[in-house]
Design a protein around this motif. Structure first.
Motif, mmCIF file in Angstrom:
data_model
loop_
_atom_site.group_PDB
_atom_site.id
_atom_site.type_symbol
_atom_site.label_atom_id
_atom_site.label_comp_id
_atom_site.label_asym_id
_atom_site.label_seq_id
_atom_site.Cartn_x
_atom_site.Cartn_y
_atom_site.Cartn_z
ATOM 1 N N HIS A 1 34.617 -41.956 -53.790
ATOM 2 C CA HIS A 1 33.824 -42.984 -53.295
ATOM 3 C C HIS A 1 34.454 -44.070 -51.985
ATOM 4 O O HIS A 1 35.380 -44.674 -52.494
ATOM 5 N N VAL B 1 34.156 -46.990 -49.595
ATOM 6 C CA VAL B 1 33.092 -47.884 -49.022
ATOM 7 C C VAL B 1 33.839 -48.668 -47.566
ATOM 8 O O VAL B 1 34.901 -49.123 -47.698
ATOM 9 N N ALA C 1 34.467 -48.586 -55.308
ATOM 10 C CA ALA C 1 35.094 -47.778 -54.395
ATOM 11 C C ALA C 1 36.405 -47.402 -54.731
ATOM 12 O O ALA C 1 37.461 -48.110 -55.143
ATOM 13 N N VAL D 1 38.851 -48.376 -50.109
ATOM 14 C CA VAL D 1 38.046 -49.459 -49.152
ATOM 15 C C VAL D 1 38.549 -49.521 -48.061
ATOM 16 O O VAL D 1 39.883 -49.714 -47.919
#
Length: 284
Positions: free
Chosen positions: A165, A167, A207, A210
């Motif tokens: 993930h 971000v 996240a 990042v």
């Protein structure tokens, strides 16, 4: 690798050096084959001190790797039409291989119109809509230099975005948006955050990767960072301060870029690399 707090420091300077060493070799090969150096035209409108510093730095790096730098300074009173005409002339000049319009331009200028005057084959900074679309669809166009440099840092430190993930904090057309697209192309799950995002800290805490690109000093706090996350600070603010509160974040992150010496050097290195790529492609 250097440990800082609990995090490993990702040196953009080291990554950039590897890129520029290869670029210098290819620039020398181009000069040997053609009798001239690859040429990057830099256009600076006005006399903003920070922009002048950035352009001077880029021109110095050009000289070190064997790229000719054609600098075109313009007064702050330059109109959009005048700037577009100049960039169009540079696009049509066979002696110019790449064009860099230093941004931001003065407020009265339509920056997007100026960017779009750059021929796609000379858009070595990856700022045109053509380049963005090509990048988003996996084409061979030039990538935006800062996001591309960030991807090179991830690769150098064996960070595979697949399934992670990511971000991205910021949605500018030459940093945040292309950053997300490059991560998506590498099979990351991407969340864009911006000034209207609600409960930003909670989102950032989820996240694995990042990317901070908001232009606000120490905006991203250490407590927002998920333990072990990879933090890439694309901000550069007055006083050599990034967008991430570095000391706080380094305690929680697994990997983190410094400011300075992180994302910045790779941005310039990719610009030079893409200028030499453009020179070879135009010769083909």
């Amino acid at each position: 690798m250097t440990d800082t707090g609990n995090a490993v420091l990702m040196s953009g300077t080291d990554v950039a050096r590897a890129i520029t060493d290869r670029t210098a070799q290819r620039a020398a090969q181009f000069a040997e084959k053609t009798g001239r150096k690859p040429c990057l035209a830099t256009v600076l409108v006005g006399d903003d001190p920070a922009s002048e510093t950035y352009v001077r730095m880029k021109r110095n790096r050009c000289a070190k790797v064997g790229i000719e730098s054609k600098h075109v300074p313009l007064p702050a009173s330059t109109t959009t039409a005048q700037l577009v005409e100049l960039i169009t002339d540079l696009s049509n000049d066979p002696a110019v291989n790449g064009i860099l319009l230093q941004h931001p331009v003065p407020a009265h200028i339509d920056e997007r119109a100026a960017f779009e005057a750059i021929a796609p084959g000379k858009d070595v900074d990856g700022v045109t809509m053509h380049s963005f679309a090509d990048m988003a669809f996996g084409g061979k166009g030039f990538a935006s230099c800062t996001p591309a440099g960030i991807m090179r840092i991830l690769d150098a430190y064996d960070v595979d975005p697949r399934g992670k993930h990511a971000v991205v904090i910021g949605r500018s057309p030459i940093l945040g948006k292309p950053m997300g697209m490059l991560l998506l192309a590498r099979d990351a799950t991407v969340t864009y955050c911006h000034s209207k995002t609600q409960d930003l800290p909670s989102i950032v805490r989820t996240a694995d990767i990042v990317v901070a690109a908001v232009g606000r000093p120490e905006f991203v706090r250490g407590e927002w960072i998920k333990p072990g996350a990879v933090v890439l600070d694309a901000g550069y603010n007055e006083g050599n301060v990034g967008d991430v509160a570095f000391d706080e974040a380094a305690v929680r992150a697994g990997l983190i870029t410094p400011v300075p010496g992180g994302v910045g050097p790779t941005t310039i290195a990719v610009l030079l690399e893409q200028t030499v790529d453009a020179a070879f492609e135009q010769r083909a």
